[in-house]
Design a protein around this motif. Sequence first.
Motif, PDB file in Angstrom:
ATOM      1  N   LYS A   1      85.789  54.645 163.933  1.00 14.82           N
ATOM      2  CA  LYS A   1      84.421  55.127 164.088  1.00 14.82           C
ATOM      3  C   LYS A   1      83.521  54.499 163.020  1.00 14.82           C
ATOM      4  N   PRO A   2      82.216  54.385 163.305  1.00 11.44           N
ATOM      5  CA  PRO A   2      81.283  53.862 162.297  1.00 11.44           C
ATOM      6  C   PRO A   2      81.318  54.707 161.032  1.00 11.44           C
ATOM      7  N   LEU A   3      81.193  54.029 159.893  1.00 11.32           N
ATOM      8  CA  LEU A   3      81.212  54.697 158.591  1.00 11.32           C
ATOM      9  C   LEU A   3      79.980  54.284 157.801  1.00 11.32           C
ATOM     10  N   HIS A   4      79.181  55.266 157.385  1.00 12.92           N
ATOM     11  CA  HIS A   4      78.048  55.004 156.510  1.00 12.92           C
ATOM     12  C   HIS A   4      78.419  55.405 155.090  1.00 12.92           C
ATOM     13  N   LEU A   5      77.895  54.661 154.129  1.00 11.74           N
ATOM     14  CA  LEU A   5      78.182  54.919 152.718  1.00 11.74           C
ATOM     15  C   LEU A   5      77.008  55.618 152.064  1.00 11.74           C
ATOM     16  N   ALA A   6      77.310  56.578 151.216  1.00 11.31           N
ATOM     17  CA  ALA A   6      76.269  57.218 150.413  1.00 11.31           C
ATOM     18  C   ALA A   6      75.607  56.165 149.523  1.00 11.31           C
ATOM     19  N   PRO A   7      74.323  56.346 149.180  1.00 10.22           N
ATOM     20  CA  PRO A   7      73.601  55.321 148.416  1.00 10.22           C
ATOM     21  C   PRO A   7      74.254  54.949 147.084  1.00 10.22           C
ATOM     22  N   ASP A   8      74.962  55.902 146.462  1.00  9.03           N
ATOM     23  CA  ASP A   8      75.547  55.606 145.146  1.00  9.03           C
ATOM     24  C   ASP A   8      76.921  54.965 145.244  1.00  9.03           C
ATOM     25  N   ILE A   9      77.429  54.704 146.449  1.00  7.73           N
ATOM     26  CA  ILE A   9      78.718  54.029 146.605  1.00  7.73           C
ATOM     27  C   ILE A   9      78.459  52.556 146.870  1.00  7.73           C
ATOM     28  N   GLN A  10      78.901  51.714 145.949  1.00 12.32           N
ATOM     29  CA  GLN A  10      78.702  50.279 146.089  1.00 12.32           C
ATOM     30  C   GLN A  10      79.780  49.680 146.994  1.00 12.32           C
ATOM     31  N   PRO A  11      79.386  48.907 148.003  1.00 10.44           N
ATOM     32  CA  PRO A  11      80.374  48.332 148.926  1.00 10.44           C
ATOM     33  C   PRO A  11      81.455  47.517 148.236  1.00 10.44           C
ATOM     34  N   ASP A  12      81.115  46.839 147.118  1.00 10.70           N
ATOM     35  CA  ASP A  12      82.133  46.009 146.473  1.00 10.70           C
ATOM     36  C   ASP A  12      83.242  46.828 145.820  1.00 10.70           C
ATOM     37  N   ARG A  13      83.042  48.162 145.693  1.00 12.25           N
ATOM     38  CA  ARG A  13      84.122  49.017 145.198  1.00 12.25           C
ATOM     39  C   ARG A  13      85.208  49.206 146.258  1.00 12.25           C
ATOM     40  N   LEU A  14      84.850  48.928 147.526  1.00 12.73           N
ATOM     41  CA  LEU A  14      85.768  49.186 148.625  1.00 12.73           C
ATOM     42  C   LEU A  14      86.269  47.908 149.287  1.00 12.73           C
TER      43      LEU A  14
END
Length: 299
Positions: free
Chosen positions: A252-265
């Motif tokens: 399913k689509p996943l949205h990230l909270a603003p304080d979660i940086q994509p490069d951490r994942l």
Amino acid sequence: MEARLRHEVVYQFDGRATVAEVARSLLAQEKLLREAVAVLEECFDGLDISSVGVDIKLVAQESPLRTNLALFFAGVYSGEIGQDMPDILDTLFGLDVPDGYDSFVSLLVILVAIFGIDWLYKRMFPDKSGDKIEEEKDRLLAEAARMASLTEQQIEGAIDRALGKRERSVSKASMDFLQPARRHHASEVRSGSTILPKEVIDQIPSDIDLADYEPPSETEELRDVLIRFRAHDLDRNKKWAATIEEVSSERKPLHLAPDIQPDRLFNRNQVRGDVIVTTVRGPEGDYVPSLYYLEKIYD
């Protein structure tokens, strides 16, 4: 340590349930069995359940409707084996599990279902008293405490810890499990030595109640769940997607909270985190997950 238990449910009513009713009941029972094992794990400090499996052994469509499932679970107990090991665990993980301890797990299933119905009833009818449901919840808590040599507060605390963040999904499974009894005016539902009487069944919300109550979409917050990634997009995080087995095996689509940086994942196959799940009601009334919102990750 391993345990193999049977779980039989008898719906005492005349006539036949539909295929859809039986299918939903079986899926709900599988979920509730897994939830019951989670509660069992919370009841005893040092008990760690590593795997759970559920198989169908029998479905009999004649009157009464009868389902028979087999539960397998494996785990370890980190406390001292011997006098300090709770008697019920000593029996459950023995080579030959007596019928009475099969009934204890089935009792937990019914107890979890009544908690799910109680949570739903209070959301649907905040100004009404579900007195029969409350009385049954208290009765089953007392019986579970007696069988496990624990207090009622300990059992209720274990249920809150294991299921408190999944109230809506547990309520949904509880309704699917008990709807055949409610819809066909069952005189009782029996699982092992546990009997759910007619006066409790009659207080379960009806199809009409649910149709009036059910919104087109719902949200549920899950704490510390495993999120598996299948697609990443560093520049546009709305393109992320994931699977959460506790909700659905589908991506399913996943949205990230603003304080979660994509490069951490990025380049990580999975993380544990807090997620808000959005579900939408389908044409048959089932709520289907449509979107995950990742609020927090645990490193």
